[in-house]
Enzyme design. Structure first.
Site, PDB file in Angstrom:
ATOM      1  N   HIS A 197      69.517  26.567  11.767  1.00  8.92           N
ATOM      2  CA  HIS A 197      68.996  27.505  13.295  1.00  8.92           C
ATOM      3  C   HIS A 197      69.231  26.641  14.225  1.00  8.92           C
ATOM      4  CE1 HIS A 197      66.769  29.638  10.203  1.00  8.92           C
ATOM      5  NE2 HIS A 197      66.226  28.533   9.758  1.00  8.92           N
TER       6      HIS A 197
ATOM      7  N   HIS B 193      67.464  34.217   8.653  1.00  6.16           N
ATOM      8  CA  HIS B 193      67.975  33.382   7.557  1.00  6.16           C
ATOM      9  C   HIS B 193      68.800  34.289   6.798  1.00  6.16           C
ATOM     10  CE1 HIS B 193      63.789  31.648   7.961  1.00  6.16           C
ATOM     11  NE2 HIS B 193      64.521  30.668   7.654  1.00  6.16           N
TER      12      HIS B 193
END
Lengths: 698, 218
Positions: free
Chosen positions: A423, A585
C-alpha cells in the site's frame, strides 16, 4: 530436405493433429510429426522458428508438439542421477532449515579432493551472490582459502572485504589475514584487516585493544558487513582446529567438556547452536555470534562426515542462511535430524507436468523490478529505512517495526499504525513528528504479527497510553487485539480506532463492518495531531473516531493488481469492465460495470458520498484523490476536476486537498476518492504541523 | 534414534509444509476468486517457518506440547495476517490439551483436532456456515469426537475426519461469506470454495498420513 516458399506456407491451416502438417513427413519419421519435430529440435539443434519453416507449420504448433512430446513420453529429459540427487538434497535442506538458498555438490565425483570441489562450488555461488557495494566479512579456514583460489568476480565496484576475526601467529596457509586478502584480491575489493590477534593473553589486553581507534574503525567496518563467508569447524579429534595451533589445546579441552561441537568464525557452539561459554570468550577479538546473526546473507561452506554435528548445530543456531556442502554430508545432516524416510518418499513422488503449450507471444507474467520475489518486503524495507532515515529508525534492529525519530516523548499519547505492505506510502510514509509515532509492517496485504505491533506500542509509549489506528480487516483486528493484550500485560494502556471509511464495502446499517482504505490518510493525520497537541488518550480516541465517522471513500479499479510472487493478475477484469467499490487488496470490488467516462465514474462516487455525508451549503471538506498504483497523475487530476465541480455546485469549500499516490494496491490501475466532512476541531487538527516522508504541513 | 511423539509431530508439520507447498498455487487461485490471492503464499511461508523452528529443537528431549508451542510462535511471527493468529491459537490450544502427554494415542489425536478447532473458533469468533476454514475444521472435529465415542481405531477415525472435512470444504461453495475479506463480496462469493477450508483439508490429510503410518497393527 526441401524448404517450401513462404507464400505456400501461409495458406496451410494448422492444427495440432498429425495430418494437419502441410509438408509431407520424410519417410524415416513414420507418420508422426511429433517425432519429426523432436528430432529437428533435440538432435539437429534447430530453433523452433527453423522447424516451423521446414515442417510448414506455425511456431506455436512446433512449441505445442514439443510440449506434447514430453507429456506423452516421446521425449524424456533426464538429469544425471548424481546431479538429480544433489539437487533434491539441496531442496530438502533448504526447506527443512528454512534457508535462503542451498547448493549441494554431487558426491560421486571423486576426481578432486572435497575441499577443492566445495571451494569451486562456493566460488561460483559467491560470483552470483556478491554485488557491487557489498561489505563481505570473511572468516578463516582451509575451505575459505580454497574458495579464494577459485573465485573470480569481474566487474564489481565498491566491494569491501573485512577480516572477520583477529589474526594469528600460527604458521599455516589459511590464516585470517591470508583468507581475507586472498578473497579481496580475487574479487578486486578493498581489504580491511583486523590488526589485532584473534586470541590475546588476557581480557584486559582485549579491552585495551578494542579501545584503540584503529581497531575500533576496523570493527566499525565489520559491523557494516551485509554478507559473511565462513567455514564450519568440527571439534572431532582429527579436526584441523586441533593441529592448526589457532587455539590453545587446554582451552579447547574445556570447551569440549562443555559440549561444544563446532566452531563458527572463532566462536564455540553446542549441538543446538547455543554459544558455549569458556576461557577464551573474553580473550577473543573478532566477530561475535550475535553480530554474525545480524548479517543479512550468511554463507557457510563446509563438508565431510565428521562435520555433520557441527554443521547441524550451525543450522539450528541460525548462523547460516546459505549453505554450500556436498551430497553425502547433506544427506547426513538430514538423517541426523530425522528426515530420512521423508527424503526417500519425496524422491518417489510422481512428477506433475505443468507444461502447457502457449502461443509464443502469449504473456504469462507481469514485468516487475525484482530480485528474489520472496525478498520483496525485506528489500523494500531496506530501501525505506535508508530513504526515510531522517524520519524513521528500526526498533531493535527490526525493519518490520519502525519508530519516528522525533515522535514519542514523555507525556504524549503514542500513535501506532500499521498493516500489510503493498500500500506504500501507506503506512510507513506517515511516521514522523506530528503524525504516527511507530508503524508495524506485515507481509504483502497481510497484517503484521502481534509481537511486532507490541514492539511499536512499547517504543511509542510516553506513559500516557497508546492509540492504535488501523483498517478494519479480520487479520489486522486479531493481530492488533493480541498485541493490545501483550501491551496490557506490560502496563501500557491501549485504545483502538478501527477505520471503516470504505462506503462501498457494506451498507449503512452495517457501518462497523466496512473496511478501512485510503481514508486512513485523514484518520492518521487527525489522530497524530491530537496526540502531538498533548490531548488525553480519551480525547485522542474520541476525535479519531469522529474523523472516521466523517470520512467517506469509494474506489474504482480498471485493471487488477499482481503479486510479486506470482506476477500474474489476481483476477481478471473484462476488456470493457470496471470494478466499482474496489478495496486496496486486489480483492474484487462490489459491482462490476461497463467502462464509462471519468466524469460518469466520479459522479457515481460523489452521489454515493453525498448520500451518506449529507452536506449543507457552506460546509468545508478535505479531499483526497488517490491512485491505486498504476493510474497516472494526469487521470487523477481529471477526477479531481469533476470532484471540485460537484462540491462547488453544492457550495462546499475544499479546505485542503491531496492528489497522488497515498494508499496504493501494488500495481492496480484505479483510483479512490475520499472526502472528510470537516468541523472546526477537525479543521484545526488537519492544519496542525507535521513532518513525515510523505506528508509535511506547516 | 527412537521415533518419539515429538518426532512424529515434527514429521507431521514437515508433511503439512510439503503438501501446502504442492497446493500453493491452487490455494492462491481459490483466494484470487474471492480474496487477495495470497493464501497459498501465506500458508507456505508459515509452515516453512515452523519447519525451520522445529529443526532447532532437540526432538529427543521435547514434549509434543512443546512442539505445538514452538510451531505456534513460529507460524504467528512469520505470517501475521488472519491465518497467523488463527493457527497460532489452534496450535497453542493443542499444546494445552496435550500437557505432559507423550504417547499420542488415537484419543490424543482426536483431542488435537478438537483443541485446534476450539482455538480457531475462539480467535476468529466464527461459526459453521460463515464460509471459512471452520467449515472444514468443525465437521472434522465432530467426526473425531464420534469416532472416539465409539472407540474407533486410528485409521477409521482419520478416514471419517478427512471425509467430513472434505465434505465441509465442498459445502463452502454454496455459502455466502460472513467473515474475512470475502464477506465484503456478498453473494459474489457464491460458487467458490473457501481457500481457508481447502487448506484445512490439506492439513488434515497430512495429519492423517502421519498418524496413519505409525499405527501399530491390531
Amino acid at each position: 530436405m526441401t524448404v517450401k516458399t513462404s507464400s505456400a506456407r501461409k495458406n496451410g491451416t494448422v492444427r495440432a493433429g498429425a495430418e494437419a502438417a502441410s509438408e509431407p513427413i520424410p519417410l524415416r519419421y513414420g507418420d508422426d510429426p511429433y517425432v519429426w519435430a523432436c528430432w529437428l529440435y533435440y538432435e539437429d539443434h534447430m530453433t523452433q522458428g527453423d522447424i516451423a519453416e521446414i515442417m510448414g507449420i506455425s511456431r506455436a504448433t512446433v512449441n505445442s508438439y514439443l510440449a506434447d512430446a514430453r507429456a506423452r513420453g516421446i521425449v524424456n529429459i533426464s538429469l544425471e542421477p548424481s546431479r538429480l540427487s544433489s539437487l533434491s538434497i539441496a531442496q530438502e535442506l533448504k526447506r527443512h532449515f528454512g534457508l535462503h538458498d542451498c547448493l549441494v555438490v554431487p558426491s560421486d565425483d571423486n576426481t578432486r579432493p572435497l575441499i577443492d570441489r566445495l571451494g569451486g562450488a562456493a566460488a561460483q555461488a559467491l560470483a552470483k551472490l556478491l554485488k557491487s557495494g557489498d561489505t563481505l566479512a570473511v572468516a578463516w579456514g582451509r575451505t575459505v582459502l580454497a574458495i579464494a583460489e577459485q573465485v573470480s568476480v569481474p566487474g564489481l565496484q565498491d566491494v569491501t572485504i573485512v577480516q572477520a576475526t583477529g589474526g594469528t601467529a600460527a604458521s599455516f596457509a589459511y590464516t585470517p589475514e591470508l583468507c581475507a586478502s586472498a578473497i579481496a584480491g580475487a574479487v578486486k575489493a578493498k581489504l580491511i584487516n583486523i590488526t589485532a590477534p584473534a586470541v590475546v593473553s588476557t581480557a584486559e589486553v582485549r579491552d585495551m585493544l578494542l579501545r584503540e581507534p584503529l581497531i575500533q574503525s576496523q570493527f566499525g567496518a565489520l559491523a557494516k558487513a551485509n554478507k559473511a563467508l565462513f567455514g564450519i569447524s568440527s571439534l572431532r579429534p582429527n579436526s584441523t582446529i586441533h593441529t592448526s595451533g589457532f587455539f590453545e589445546s587446554v582451552s579447547l579441552q574445556q570447551y569440549l567438556a562443555r559440549d561444544a561441537v563446532g566452531v563458527v568464525a572463532g566462536r564455540f557452539i553446542d549441538g543446538q547452536g547455543n554459544p558455549v561459554a569458556g576461557p577464551l570468550d573474553d580473550r577473543t577479538i573478532g566477530i561475535s555470534l550475535d553480530m554474525l546473526k545480524a548479517i543479512g546473507l550468511r554463507i557457510a561452506v563446509a563438508g565431510g562426515f565428521d562435520k555433520v554435528p557441527a554443521i547441524l548445530a550451525t543450522l539450528r543456531g541460525g548462523y547460516v542462511n546459505v549453505l554450500i556442502t556436498d551430497a553425502a554430508t547433506g544427506r547426513g545432516i538430514l538423517n541426523a535430524d530425522g528426515v530420512t524416510e521423508l527424503d526417500q518418499k519425496l524422491s518417489q513422488r510422481p512428477r506433475v507436468d505443468n507444461t502447457v503449450a502457449l502461443p509464443s507471444n502469449y504473456r504469462t507474467h507481469i514485468k516487475k523490478f525484482l530480485n528474489d520475489p520472496n525478498d520483496v518486503v525485506e528489500e523494500m524495507l531496506d530501501g525505506v529505512v535508508k530513504a526515510n532515515a531522517a524520519y524513521v529508525m528500526p526498533i531493535k534492529g527490526s525493519h518490520r517495526a519502525l519508530v519516528a525519530r522525533t515522535g514519542p516523548r514523555p507525556g504524549k499519547v503514542g500513535l501506532v499504525v500499521g498493516g500489510g505492505t503493498g500500500h506504500e506510502p501507506c503506512f510507513l510514509g506517515y511516521v514522523g513528528k506530528g503524525l504516527a509515532d511507530a508503524v508495524a509492517v506485515g507481509n504483502i496485504f497481510s497484517s503484521p504479527p502481534p509481537g511486532t505491533i507490541f514492539q511499536c506500542a512499547n517504543a511509542a509509549s510516553g506513559g500516557q497510553g497508546v492509540l492504535f489506528v488501523y483498517g478494519n480487516y479480520a487479520g489486522d483486528v486479531m493481530n492488533f487485539e493480541m498485541a493490545a493484550e501483550i501491551a496490557a500485560e506490560h502496563n501500557i494502556e491501549v485504545r483502538t480506532v478501527v477505520t471503516t471509511d470504505d462506503i462501498a464495502s457494506s451498507p449503512l446499517e452495517d457501518k462497523e463492518g466496512r473496511r478501512g482504505v485510503a481514508g486512513n490518510f485523514f484518520m492518521f493525520k487527525i489522530a497524530g495531531a491530537a496526540c502531538d497537541r498533548g490531548l488525553s488518550l480519551d480525547a485522542c480516541e474520541a476525535v479519531t473516531r469522529k474523523a472516521n465517522a466523517r470520512t467517506f471513500t469509494m474506489g474504482v479499479a480498471l485493471e487488477p493488481c499482481s503479486m510479486p510472487q506470482t506476477r500474474r493478475h489476481n483476477f481478471e477484469i473484462g476488456p470493457d469492465d470496471i470494478e466499482i467499490g474496489m478495496g486496496i487488496h486486489g480483492e474484487p470490488g462490489v459491482i462490476r460495470e461497463k467502462m464509462m467516462s471519468a466524469d460518469a465514474i466520479t459522479d457515481r462516487i460523489m452521489d454515493r458520498i453525498f448520500s451518506e455525508m449529507k452536506p449543507a451549503a457552506g460546509d468545508h471538506v478535505a479531499v483526497l484523490v488517490n491512485s491505486f498504483g498504476a493510474t497516472p497523475m494526469m487521470e487523477l487530476y481529471i477526477l479531481f476536476r469533476r470532484v471540485e465541480q460537484r462540491l462547488s455546485a453544492k457550495d462546499i469549500t475544499i479546505e485542503a486537498n491531496w492528489v497522488g499516490h497515498y494508499c496504493t494496491s501494488l500495481d492496480m490501475v484505479g483510483a479512490s476518492i475520499t472526502v472528510m466532512h470537516l468541523d472546526a476541531e477537525l479543521t484545526e487538527l488537519l492544519h496542525h504541523p507535521c513532518d513525515t516522508a510523505v506528508l509535511r504541513i506547516g | 534414534m527412537s521415533d518419539n511423539a515429538a518426532r512424529r509431530l515434527s514429521r507431521m508439520f514437515y508433511r503439512i509444509s510439503i503438501a501446502i507447498e504442492a497446493g500453493k498455487d491452487h490455494l492462491s487461485d481459490l483466494d484470487g476468486a474471492i480474496g487477495d490471492a495470497d493464501h497459498g503464499i501465506t500458508m507456505s511461508l508459515g509452515f516453512m517457518a515452523v519447519n525451520a523452528e522445529l529443526a532447532k529443537l532437540n526432538l529427543d528431549d521435547t514434549l509434543p506440547s512443546e512442539v505445538f508451542t514452538a510451531a505456534a510462535s513460529a507460524f504467528l511471527d512469520a505470517v501475521g495476517a488472519s491465518t497467523g493468529p488463527l493457527y497460532a491459537t489452534a496450535f497453542r490450544r493443542a499444546a494445552q490439551a496435550l500437557k505432559q502427554d507423550e504417547c499420542l494415542s488415537a484419543a490424543d489425536q482426536a483431542m488435537i483436532v478438537e483443541a485446534m478447532t476450539t482455538g480457531i473458533k475462539e480467535r476468529g469468533k466464527g461459526q459453521r456456515g460463515d464460509k471459512t476454514m471452520l467449515d472444514a475444521w468443525i465437521p472434522a472435529t465432530e467426526a473425531a469426537v464420534n469416532a472416539r465415542a465409539r472407540s474407533a481405531g486410528g485409521p477409521e477415525m482419520w478416514n471419517s475426519i478427512l471425509e467430513a472435512a472434505e465434505a465441509g470444504a465442498n459445502s463452502t461453495r454454496s455459502m455466502v461469506a460472513a467473515r474475512g475479506r470475502a464477506a465484503r463480496l456478498g453473494e459474489r462469493s457464491l460458487g467458490h470454495m473457501d481457500p481457508g477450508a481447502a487448506s484445512a483439508v490439506i492439513i488434515l490429510r497430512a495429519m492423517k498420513d502421519t498418524f496413519g503410518e505409525g499405527e501399530p497393527a491390531r
